[in-house]
Design a protein around this motif. Sequence first.
Motif, PDB file in Angstrom:
ATOM      1  N   PHE A   1      16.158 -20.831 -20.824  1.00  0.00           N
ATOM      2  CA  PHE A   1      17.446 -20.410 -21.383  1.00  0.00           C
ATOM      3  C   PHE A   1      18.220 -19.512 -20.439  1.00  0.00           C
ATOM      4  N   VAL A   2      17.920 -19.574 -19.151  1.00  0.00           N
ATOM      5  CA  VAL A   2      18.486 -18.633 -18.187  1.00  0.00           C
ATOM      6  C   VAL A   2      20.016 -18.594 -18.213  1.00  0.00           C
ATOM      7  N   ASN A   3      20.675 -19.685 -18.476  1.00  0.00           N
ATOM      8  CA  ASN A   3      22.149 -19.719 -18.484  1.00  0.00           C
ATOM      9  C   ASN A   3      22.739 -19.811 -19.879  1.00  0.00           C
ATOM     10  N   PHE A   4      21.937 -19.572 -20.894  1.00  0.00           N
ATOM     11  CA  PHE A   4      22.411 -19.701 -22.275  1.00  0.00           C
ATOM     12  C   PHE A   4      23.271 -18.486 -22.640  1.00  0.00           C
ATOM     13  N   ASP A   5      24.324 -18.727 -23.393  1.00  0.00           N
ATOM     14  CA  ASP A   5      25.215 -17.652 -23.828  1.00  0.00           C
ATOM     15  C   ASP A   5      25.377 -17.709 -25.337  1.00  0.00           C
ATOM     16  N   PRO A   6      24.971 -16.660 -26.027  1.00  0.00           N
ATOM     17  CA  PRO A   6      24.492 -15.371 -25.549  1.00  0.00           C
ATOM     18  C   PRO A   6      23.054 -15.470 -25.047  1.00  0.00           C
ATOM     19  N   PRO A   7      22.667 -14.527 -24.197  1.00  0.00           N
ATOM     20  CA  PRO A   7      21.298 -14.560 -23.676  1.00  0.00           C
ATOM     21  C   PRO A   7      20.255 -14.459 -24.794  1.00  0.00           C
ATOM     22  N   ILE A   8      19.120 -15.073 -24.573  1.00  0.00           N
ATOM     23  CA  ILE A   8      18.011 -15.014 -25.523  1.00  0.00           C
ATOM     24  C   ILE A   8      17.507 -13.572 -25.583  1.00  0.00           C
ATOM     25  N   SER A   9      17.260 -13.080 -26.794  1.00  0.00           N
ATOM     26  CA  SER A   9      16.763 -11.713 -26.954  1.00  0.00           C
ATOM     27  C   SER A   9      15.250 -11.661 -27.110  1.00  0.00           C
ATOM     28  N   SER A  10      14.659 -12.726 -27.659  1.00  0.00           N
ATOM     29  CA  SER A  10      13.201 -12.757 -27.774  1.00  0.00           C
ATOM     30  C   SER A  10      12.715 -14.184 -27.952  1.00  0.00           C
ATOM     31  N   VAL A  11      11.459 -14.372 -27.591  1.00  0.00           N
ATOM     32  CA  VAL A  11      10.756 -15.636 -27.805  1.00  0.00           C
ATOM     33  C   VAL A  11       9.402 -15.275 -28.383  1.00  0.00           C
ATOM     34  N   ARG A  12       9.033 -15.946 -29.434  1.00  0.00           N
ATOM     35  CA  ARG A  12       7.708 -15.761 -30.027  1.00  0.00           C
ATOM     36  C   ARG A  12       6.999 -17.103 -30.020  1.00  0.00           C
ATOM     37  N   VAL A  13       5.730 -17.099 -29.613  1.00  0.00           N
ATOM     38  CA  VAL A  13       4.888 -18.298 -29.647  1.00  0.00           C
ATOM     39  C   VAL A  13       3.631 -17.929 -30.402  1.00  0.00           C
ATOM     40  N   TRP A  14       3.213 -18.810 -31.320  1.00  0.00           N
ATOM     41  CA  TRP A  14       2.015 -18.527 -32.092  1.00  0.00           C
ATOM     42  C   TRP A  14       1.283 -19.796 -32.474  1.00  0.00           C
ATOM     43  N   ARG A  15       0.019 -19.602 -32.839  1.00  0.00           N
ATOM     44  CA  ARG A  15      -0.832 -20.680 -33.335  1.00  0.00           C
ATOM     45  C   ARG A  15      -1.311 -20.239 -34.710  1.00  0.00           C
ATOM     46  N   GLU A  16      -0.772 -20.874 -35.743  1.00  0.00           N
ATOM     47  CA  GLU A  16      -1.101 -20.469 -37.108  1.00  0.00           C
ATOM     48  C   GLU A  16      -2.582 -20.614 -37.415  1.00  0.00           C
ATOM     49  N   ALA A  17      -3.212 -21.659 -36.894  1.00  0.00           N
ATOM     50  CA  ALA A  17      -4.618 -21.923 -37.221  1.00  0.00           C
ATOM     51  C   ALA A  17      -5.533 -20.784 -36.790  1.00  0.00           C
ATOM     52  N   SER A  18      -5.204 -20.117 -35.694  1.00  0.00           N
ATOM     53  CA  SER A  18      -6.066 -19.038 -35.201  1.00  0.00           C
ATOM     54  C   SER A  18      -5.474 -17.651 -35.431  1.00  0.00           C
ATOM     55  N   GLY A  19      -4.221 -17.579 -35.835  1.00  0.00           N
ATOM     56  CA  GLY A  19      -3.581 -16.295 -36.080  1.00  0.00           C
ATOM     57  C   GLY A  19      -3.112 -15.579 -34.829  1.00  0.00           C
ATOM     58  N   ASP A  20      -3.130 -16.253 -33.680  1.00  0.00           N
ATOM     59  CA  ASP A  20      -2.705 -15.647 -32.418  1.00  0.00           C
ATOM     60  C   ASP A  20      -1.189 -15.716 -32.284  1.00  0.00           C
ATOM     61  N   SER A  21      -0.611 -14.670 -31.690  1.00  0.00           N
ATOM     62  CA  SER A  21       0.834 -14.620 -31.548  1.00  0.00           C
ATOM     63  C   SER A  21       1.226 -13.775 -30.342  1.00  0.00           C
ATOM     64  N   CYS A  22       2.338 -14.129 -29.721  1.00  0.00           N
ATOM     65  CA  CYS A  22       2.892 -13.340 -28.620  1.00  0.00           C
ATOM     66  C   CYS A  22       4.409 -13.323 -28.767  1.00  0.00           C
ATOM     67  N   ARG A  23       4.995 -12.136 -28.702  1.00  0.00           N
ATOM     68  CA  ARG A  23       6.453 -12.002 -28.716  1.00  0.00           C
ATOM     69  C   ARG A  23       6.891 -11.382 -27.390  1.00  0.00           C
ATOM     70  N   LEU A  24       7.841 -12.051 -26.749  1.00  0.00           N
ATOM     71  CA  LEU A  24       8.451 -11.563 -25.521  1.00  0.00           C
ATOM     72  C   LEU A  24       9.853 -11.063 -25.881  1.00  0.00           C
ATOM     73  N   THR A  25      10.094  -9.778 -25.698  1.00  0.00           N
ATOM     74  CA  THR A  25      11.405  -9.187 -25.969  1.00  0.00           C
ATOM     75  C   THR A  25      12.136  -9.075 -24.647  1.00  0.00           C
TER      76      THR A  25
ATOM     77  N   TYR B   1       1.348 -25.505 -31.557  1.00  0.00           N
ATOM     78  CA  TYR B   1       2.040 -24.264 -31.216  1.00  0.00           C
ATOM     79  C   TYR B   1       3.333 -24.190 -32.007  1.00  0.00           C
ATOM     80  N   HIS B   2       3.655 -23.005 -32.456  1.00  0.00           N
ATOM     81  CA  HIS B   2       4.938 -22.743 -33.089  1.00  0.00           C
ATOM     82  C   HIS B   2       5.684 -21.777 -32.179  1.00  0.00           C
ATOM     83  N   ALA B   3       6.993 -21.910 -32.142  1.00  0.00           N
ATOM     84  CA  ALA B   3       7.797 -21.021 -31.303  1.00  0.00           C
ATOM     85  C   ALA B   3       9.082 -20.680 -32.042  1.00  0.00           C
ATOM     86  N   GLU B   4       9.587 -19.515 -31.714  1.00  0.00           N
ATOM     87  CA  GLU B   4      10.851 -19.045 -32.279  1.00  0.00           C
ATOM     88  C   GLU B   4      11.673 -18.437 -31.152  1.00  0.00           C
TER      89      GLU B   4
END
Length: 125
Positions: free
Chosen positions: A95-119, A34-37
Amino acid sequence: MIYELSQQFFFEAAHTLDREIDTASSKRIHGHTYHAEVSVRGTRNPHTGMVVDLGLLRREIDRIRSVLDHAFLDEIEGLGKPTLENLSGFIANQFVNFDPPISSVRVWREASGDSCRLTLRAVAS
């Protein structure tokens, strides 16, 4: 001006998944890389010149990665079913208490090309 900073990481993990398609292979324990950003958005602090010190962001990512890497995701408390959507939400919740708050998280699997971005939030420009 609004800036967006991102940090990527990866983890190896196994899971099962009960789904309508590919049922037999999904129910067997199997693994993925899994890759994440994680991204933050905001204005620069006039004293530091940074939205956030990337060292602080990396420290939190290392903590989260240690929970997920080489884990059986079905057993991670608070994750729920190990879908890309739930992984994105799980990472964001860490990251609930992180400052500044997280704006997005992306998780993907390069081998299958699947991806999800949470804004998570929009920053006024």
